[in-house]
Design a protein around this motif. Structure first.
Motif, PDB file in Angstrom:
ATOM      1  N   PRO A  50      20.294  70.934  37.164  1.00 27.36           N
ATOM      2  CA  PRO A  50      19.773  71.003  35.796  1.00 27.36           C
ATOM      3  C   PRO A  50      20.813  70.516  34.780  1.00 27.36           C
ATOM      4  CG  PRO A  50      19.673  73.164  36.882  1.00 27.36           C
ATOM      5  CD  PRO A  50      20.407  72.254  37.783  1.00 27.36           C
ATOM      6  N   ILE A  51      20.312  70.084  33.616  1.00 29.36           N
ATOM      7  CA  ILE A  51      21.199  69.516  32.592  1.00 29.36           C
ATOM      8  C   ILE A  51      22.386  70.414  32.277  1.00 29.36           C
ATOM      9  CG2 ILE A  51      21.359  69.028  30.116  1.00 29.36           C
ATOM     10  CD1 ILE A  51      18.932  67.509  30.187  1.00 29.36           C
ATOM     11  N   LEU A  52      22.124  71.720  32.068  1.00 31.06           N
ATOM     12  CA  LEU A  52      23.211  72.612  31.673  1.00 31.06           C
ATOM     13  C   LEU A  52      24.334  72.606  32.709  1.00 31.06           C
ATOM     14  CD1 LEU A  52      24.429  74.718  29.805  1.00 31.06           C
ATOM     15  CD2 LEU A  52      23.151  76.471  31.036  1.00 31.06           C
ATOM     16  N   GLN A  53      23.969  72.644  33.995  1.00 33.84           N
ATOM     17  CA  GLN A  53      24.992  72.668  35.039  1.00 33.84           C
ATOM     18  C   GLN A  53      25.752  71.345  35.074  1.00 33.84           C
ATOM     19  OE1 GLN A  53      25.712  75.550  36.342  1.00 33.84           O
ATOM     20  NE2 GLN A  53      23.995  76.327  35.130  1.00 33.84           N
ATOM     21  N   ARG A 102      35.498  83.497  32.969  1.00 34.32           N
ATOM     22  CA  ARG A 102      34.053  83.550  33.142  1.00 34.32           C
ATOM     23  C   ARG A 102      33.450  84.714  32.355  1.00 34.32           C
ATOM     24  NH1 ARG A 102      30.365  81.394  37.129  1.00 34.32           N
ATOM     25  NH2 ARG A 102      28.656  82.858  37.115  1.00 34.32           N
ATOM     26  N   GLU A 118      20.579  79.922  28.381  1.00 34.88           N
ATOM     27  CA  GLU A 118      20.861  78.493  28.562  1.00 34.88           C
ATOM     28  C   GLU A 118      21.110  77.782  27.237  1.00 34.88           C
ATOM     29  OE1 GLU A 118      18.404  76.047  31.163  1.00 34.88           O
ATOM     30  OE2 GLU A 118      17.966  77.896  32.259  1.00 34.88           O
ATOM     31  N   ASP A 141      26.240  69.400  32.500  1.00 33.96           N
ATOM     32  CA  ASP A 141      27.131  69.353  31.340  1.00 33.96           C
ATOM     33  C   ASP A 141      28.322  70.289  31.521  1.00 33.96           C
ATOM     34  OD1 ASP A 141      25.718  67.407  30.142  1.00 33.96           O
ATOM     35  OD2 ASP A 141      24.746  68.666  28.631  1.00 33.96           O
ATOM     36  N   LEU A 142      28.109  71.413  32.198  1.00 34.27           N
ATOM     37  CA  LEU A 142      29.237  72.306  32.463  1.00 34.27           C
ATOM     38  C   LEU A 142      30.244  71.637  33.408  1.00 34.27           C
ATOM     39  CD1 LEU A 142      27.508  75.793  32.813  1.00 34.27           C
ATOM     40  CD2 LEU A 142      29.254  75.169  31.138  1.00 34.27           C
ATOM     41  N   GLY A 181      29.865  78.281  35.297  1.00 40.20           N
ATOM     42  CA  GLY A 181      28.967  77.493  36.145  1.00 40.20           C
ATOM     43  C   GLY A 181      28.214  78.367  37.133  1.00 40.20           C
ATOM     44  N   ALA A 182      26.960  78.004  37.413  1.00 38.86           N
ATOM     45  CA  ALA A 182      26.124  78.895  38.216  1.00 38.86           C
ATOM     46  C   ALA A 182      25.911  78.444  39.656  1.00 38.86           C
ATOM     47  CB  ALA A 182      24.767  79.078  37.541  1.00 38.86           C
ATOM     48  N   VAL A 183      26.203  77.196  39.982  1.00 36.15           N
ATOM     49  CA  VAL A 183      25.938  76.808  41.371  1.00 36.15           C
ATOM     50  C   VAL A 183      27.225  76.812  42.194  1.00 36.15           C
ATOM     51  CG1 VAL A 183      23.974  75.385  40.624  1.00 36.15           C
ATOM     52  CG2 VAL A 183      26.119  74.270  41.266  1.00 36.15           C
ATOM     53  N   MET A 238      24.482  78.624  25.923  1.00 32.00           N
ATOM     54  CA  MET A 238      25.512  77.853  26.616  1.00 32.00           C
ATOM     55  C   MET A 238      25.579  76.422  26.087  1.00 32.00           C
ATOM     56  SD  MET A 238      27.508  78.845  28.983  1.00 32.00           S
ATOM     57  CE  MET A 238      27.724  79.059  30.705  1.00 32.00           C
ATOM     58  N   GLN A 239      24.372  75.808  25.903  1.00 32.27           N
ATOM     59  CA  GLN A 239      24.332  74.442  25.365  1.00 32.27           C
ATOM     60  C   GLN A 239      24.966  74.402  23.977  1.00 32.27           C
ATOM     61  OE1 GLN A 239      23.882  71.687  26.640  1.00 32.27           O
ATOM     62  NE2 GLN A 239      22.383  71.751  28.305  1.00 32.27           N
ATOM     63  N   MET A 249      16.132  77.185  36.855  1.00 32.37           N
ATOM     64  CA  MET A 249      17.476  77.056  37.446  1.00 32.37           C
ATOM     65  C   MET A 249      17.914  78.358  38.084  1.00 32.37           C
ATOM     66  SD  MET A 249      20.326  77.376  34.522  1.00 32.37           S
ATOM     67  CE  MET A 249      21.330  78.515  35.450  1.00 32.37           C
ATOM     68  N   SER A 250      18.888  78.264  38.933  1.00 32.48           N
ATOM     69  CA  SER A 250      19.337  79.448  39.643  1.00 32.48           C
ATOM     70  C   SER A 250      20.151  80.344  38.714  1.00 32.48           C
ATOM     71  CB  SER A 250      20.170  79.005  40.837  1.00 32.48           C
ATOM     72  OG  SER A 250      21.403  79.662  40.855  1.00 32.48           O
ATOM     73  N   LEU A 307      28.622  74.429  24.359  1.00 29.83           N
ATOM     74  CA  LEU A 307      29.111  73.117  24.805  1.00 29.83           C
ATOM     75  C   LEU A 307      29.139  72.121  23.654  1.00 29.83           C
ATOM     76  CD1 LEU A 307      27.513  72.573  28.348  1.00 29.83           C
ATOM     77  CD2 LEU A 307      29.927  72.854  27.794  1.00 29.83           C
ATOM     78  N   GLN A 355      21.572  83.092  39.881  1.00 32.09           N
ATOM     79  CA  GLN A 355      22.468  83.858  40.742  1.00 32.09           C
ATOM     80  C   GLN A 355      23.912  83.473  40.511  1.00 32.09           C
ATOM     81  OE1 GLN A 355      20.576  82.775  44.473  1.00 32.09           O
ATOM     82  NE2 GLN A 355      21.044  84.846  45.124  1.00 32.09           N
ATOM     83  N   LEU A 356      24.758  84.463  40.575  1.00 30.91           N
ATOM     84  CA  LEU A 356      26.180  84.158  40.566  1.00 30.91           C
ATOM     85  C   LEU A 356      26.541  83.586  41.934  1.00 30.91           C
ATOM     86  CD1 LEU A 356      27.815  87.293  38.985  1.00 30.91           C
ATOM     87  CD2 LEU A 356      27.587  85.042  38.011  1.00 30.91           C
ATOM     88  N   PRO A 357      27.474  82.667  41.976  1.00 26.39           N
ATOM     89  CA  PRO A 357      27.862  82.143  43.286  1.00 26.39           C
ATOM     90  C   PRO A 357      28.711  83.160  44.036  1.00 26.39           C
ATOM     91  CG  PRO A 357      29.109  81.064  41.564  1.00 26.39           C
ATOM     92  CD  PRO A 357      28.187  82.023  40.887  1.00 26.39           C
ATOM     93  N   CYS A 399      32.112  69.273  31.302  1.00 27.08           N
ATOM     94  CA  CYS A 399      33.055  70.026  30.471  1.00 27.08           C
ATOM     95  C   CYS A 399      34.279  70.438  31.295  1.00 27.08           C
ATOM     96  CB  CYS A 399      32.349  71.237  29.882  1.00 27.08           C
ATOM     97  SG  CYS A 399      33.379  72.251  28.837  1.00 27.08           S
TER      98      CYS A 399
END
Lengths: 103, 239
Positions: free
Chosen positions: A55-58, B187, B206, A60-61, A37-39, B209-210, B1-2, B213, B4-6, A64
């Motif tokens: 965003p959708i990907l986040q 990760r 992205e 869905d993650l 996850g990125a956020v 990743m989809q 989308m961001s 999933l 950046q790593l958190p 998940c």
């Protein structure tokens, strides 16, 4: 930032699933982070409260991550049928291994 | 989308770990202060002590106002019996009117012969559903403590337990850094598998990743398992 179609519903049902399984936002975030996850944790909190669009990907993650946490909870024990018990006696070692895994 | 790593989160997790390491010292300090407050609060008391125990009854941290208390405590944990262990296990306040006529813990009482300890009062430290340990006071004369003193010590033990429960146990930092390590390992595995799919199918990160999933959803597996499988299937990566 606007909300996409279904985003609010996805968020609401995620919140419901978390509540039902007694998962805290902090636990959700750590699992979400560990699957890429990125956020940040703060943003995830805001998303859960419907204050932030993701965003959708986040999204869905997050779904998940929630589902993996829910799956990790051991299911309620099931009552065996007579036949199941006979099977496990016949199978000897195999039956035993199964019952060990269930406990 | 961001993209950046958190990293801010990561550093806050690390800071939390460091903070917890600091609070381990705070546990020792809190336990010490509580023990001397108990000693002063109850008349006739020679010394007081606090032991914190883990779920197996092993001592994780302890404090005593006097050397005698330390010795009396140490022999309880060496012998595996004594009023504090009973208070902890039974979750009840234990009153010993005279160590010399007491019959519940013969070995411990015998070990106390050479120490100037006759009365003992021990009460469990309970916070929520957890019994954290025991608080005890010792007196040099028999019959010093009674029901009234028991109630007083229990009143004292309530807030003390709440305080101690909020200062983290020494196991917590280790558990946190273990979960951080697991999270980073997972990760990393997922990032590698995403990279493999990107290269193999010409996908954006992205989309890769989809794709992962949707495989997870179809196979009812976890993302980590799916990714480990992808990595293991790459020639030359086995072993």
């Amino acid at each position: 930032m606007g909300f996409e179609a279904h985003e609010e519903e996805q968020c609401r049902l995620l919140r419901k699933a978390l509540k039902f399984a007694d998962i805290t936002p902090a636990d959700l975030w750590l699992t979400y982070f560990s699957i890429g996850g990125a956020v940040g944790e703060y943003e995830v909190h805001a998303y859960l409260q419907g204050l932030l669009s993701l965003p959708i990907l986040q999204r869905d993650l997050l779904a998940c991550a929630a589902n993996e946490l829910i799956e990790a909870v051991p299911p309620l024990p099931r009552a065996p049928y007579a036949e199941d018990l006979e099977d496990s006696h016949d199978a000897g070692g195999t039956g035993r291994k199964n019952s060990n895994r269930n406990t | 989308m961001s993209k950046q790593l958190p990293l801010d989160e990561l550093s806050s997790v690390i800071a939390r770990v460091k903070g917890l390491l600091l609070t381990e010292e705070k546990v020792e300090r809190a336990v010490q202060l509580l023990a001397s407050a108990a000693k002063q609060a109850i008349p006739g008391t020679l010394g007081a002590g606090i032991s914190l125990l883990d779920s197996q009854g092993r001592r994780t941290s302890s404090a005593a106002t006097d050397k005698i208390v330390q010795e009396a405590d140490a022999s309880q944990y060496e012998l595996g019996q004594g009023p504090c262990l009973t208070a902890w296990a039974s979750e009840q306040t234990i009153l010993v009117e005279d160590v010399r006529t007491e019959s519940r813990w013969p070995e411990w009482c015998a070990a106390m012969k050479d120490l100037p300890i006759r009365s003992v009062l021990s009460t469990p430290l309970i916070a929520g559903k957890e019994t954290l340990g025991a608080l005890k006071i010792y007196a040099a004369l028999p019959g010093i403590y009674d029901e009234e003193t028991s109630r007083l010590l229990q009143l004292f033990a309530g807030p003390a337990a709440t305080l101690l429960a909020n200062v983290q146990s020494s196991e917590t930092p280790r558990r946190i850094s273990e979960s951080l390590e697991t999270a980073l390992y997972s990760r990393d595995t997922i990032a590698r598998a995403t990279g493999i799919l990107m290269e193999r199918h010409g996908l954006s990160s992205e989309d890769a990743m989809q794709e992962l999933l949707s495989r997870v959803r179809a196979d009812r597996t976890t993302l980590l398992e799916e990714c480990s499988r992808i990595i293991a299937a790459v020639p030359g990566r086995r072993g």
